[in-house]
Design a protein around this motif. Sequence first.
Motif, short mmCIF file in Angstrom:
data_model
loop_
_atom_site.label_atom_id
_atom_site.label_comp_id
_atom_site.label_asym_id
_atom_site.label_seq_id
_atom_site.Cartn_x
_atom_site.Cartn_y
_atom_site.Cartn_z
N PHE A 157 49.48 37.78 49.50
CA PHE A 157 48.41 38.75 49.33
C PHE A 157 48.81 39.70 48.23
CE2 PHE A 157 44.75 41.03 50.34
CZ PHE A 157 45.05 42.38 50.38
N ALA A 158 48.05 39.74 47.17
CA ALA A 158 48.40 40.58 46.03
C ALA A 158 47.62 41.87 46.09
CB ALA A 158 48.09 39.83 44.74
N GLU A 159 48.33 42.97 46.33
CA GLU A 159 47.66 44.27 46.33
C GLU A 159 47.32 44.66 44.90
OE1 GLU A 159 46.96 45.93 50.06
OE2 GLU A 159 46.44 46.61 48.06
N GLY A 160 46.26 45.44 44.75
CA GLY A 160 45.91 45.89 43.42
C GLY A 160 44.83 46.94 43.52
N ALA B 141 42.97 43.44 53.16
CA ALA B 141 44.21 43.20 53.90
C ALA B 141 43.92 42.70 55.30
CB ALA B 141 45.05 44.47 53.94
N PRO C 191 42.17 43.41 45.31
CA PRO C 191 43.27 42.76 46.05
C PRO C 191 42.88 41.31 46.32
CG PRO C 191 42.48 44.72 47.19
CD PRO C 191 41.53 44.46 46.08
N SER C 192 43.77 40.37 46.02
CA SER C 192 43.38 38.97 46.09
C SER C 192 44.35 38.19 46.94
CB SER C 192 43.32 38.38 44.68
OG SER C 192 44.56 38.51 44.06
N GLN D 95 38.49 45.35 55.38
CA GLN D 95 39.24 45.49 54.15
C GLN D 95 39.93 44.17 53.80
OE1 GLN D 95 39.06 48.23 52.28
NE2 GLN D 95 37.56 48.80 53.82
#
Lengths: 194, 164
Positions: A21-24, A4, A28-29, A2
């Motif tokens: 770490f940008a969750e989305g 993350a 996610p990037s 994943q």
Amino acid sequence: MQPAQIFEKLQAEGVAGLLEFAEGPIDPSILVEPDKLQEVLSVLKEHDDLRFDQLSLLSGVPYEDRFECVYHLLSTVLKHAIVLRVKLDAQEPSVPTASTVHPTADWHERETFDLVGIRFEGHPDLRRIYLPEGWVGHPMRRDYVDPEEFQGIPLTDVKREEWEAEEKAAKAAAAEGAASEEAAGSGSDGKAEG
Amino acid sequence: MGLLENRLPNVGLFKLADKAVDWARLSSIWPVTFGIACCAIEMMATGMAHFDLDRFGMGVFRASPRQADLMIVAGTVNVKMAPVVKRLYEQMPEPKWVIAMGACGVGGGPYCKYGYNIIKGVDNIIPVDVYVPGCPPRPEALLDGLMRVQEKIRKQQVLTRKSN
């Protein structure tokens, strides 16, 4: 893996330049520092657990106050994907080229330079790819104004603009006519005029 | 026709000669293969079995503009493609005709408002004889356009003197 987990793996390897770490819900990037981009890309490519051998997409995104460059990486071996993002200056956006690690980035970076205006340092041949040479401006920027002509060839649709102006004038005249009729209290069906 | 062009008086047998030249020209218009985009598919469909172009004498699409009479501009013309269209038009020998096929060739088509890289109508670059609207025009519409070019040729006075 994943996204993350990939981020944690990179941090465990001690790779420098990872900002956050940008969750989305969709993509996610990982936000990366521009100077360390090539290092991060080569670690992602060569590490045995990561093996990101395909750069599927490289695009420049113009926002109101900044530019961003987005890299979609795919592993054809281990079947996972990750997105990298780089935040760039608003006045003179510039980022090291990814073509030393992934040769496919050559033409993608030419496209981004052509349409958005982001310069790629170290690129072997940075010039326009879609628009003709001698074109001024970068069309996908937010402040771009369509040109009237290019090297003598007219680019505006004069007949359509005249027709649209006539339609507007006719509508305005009709609206004025309806307003004056209502003011006079003629009692006619105002809706039919619109 | 060189020395004979518009020299002969407009009477009797000379009129017949004119008609013969016109008939020869309109029965064998050779188009140049100039399919740029989607309209090229409809142009190919018109040339194929169901809507045959060969029965009009137009079945031979020449690859070189130097051997062709007619340029069917089928598709969207970019700013990058515009000098190429002009160069190919200038390479065609007289007499030549141009059909602007499809909405993009007629007036920019769906790109007429926001297409910054599109020529709004190919008549900004080369002179057009017949406009065929449609996106894409059906083969019957293209055949109608081609027959209008034939009508245009039929009315031409090639050998006889034109009266003022």
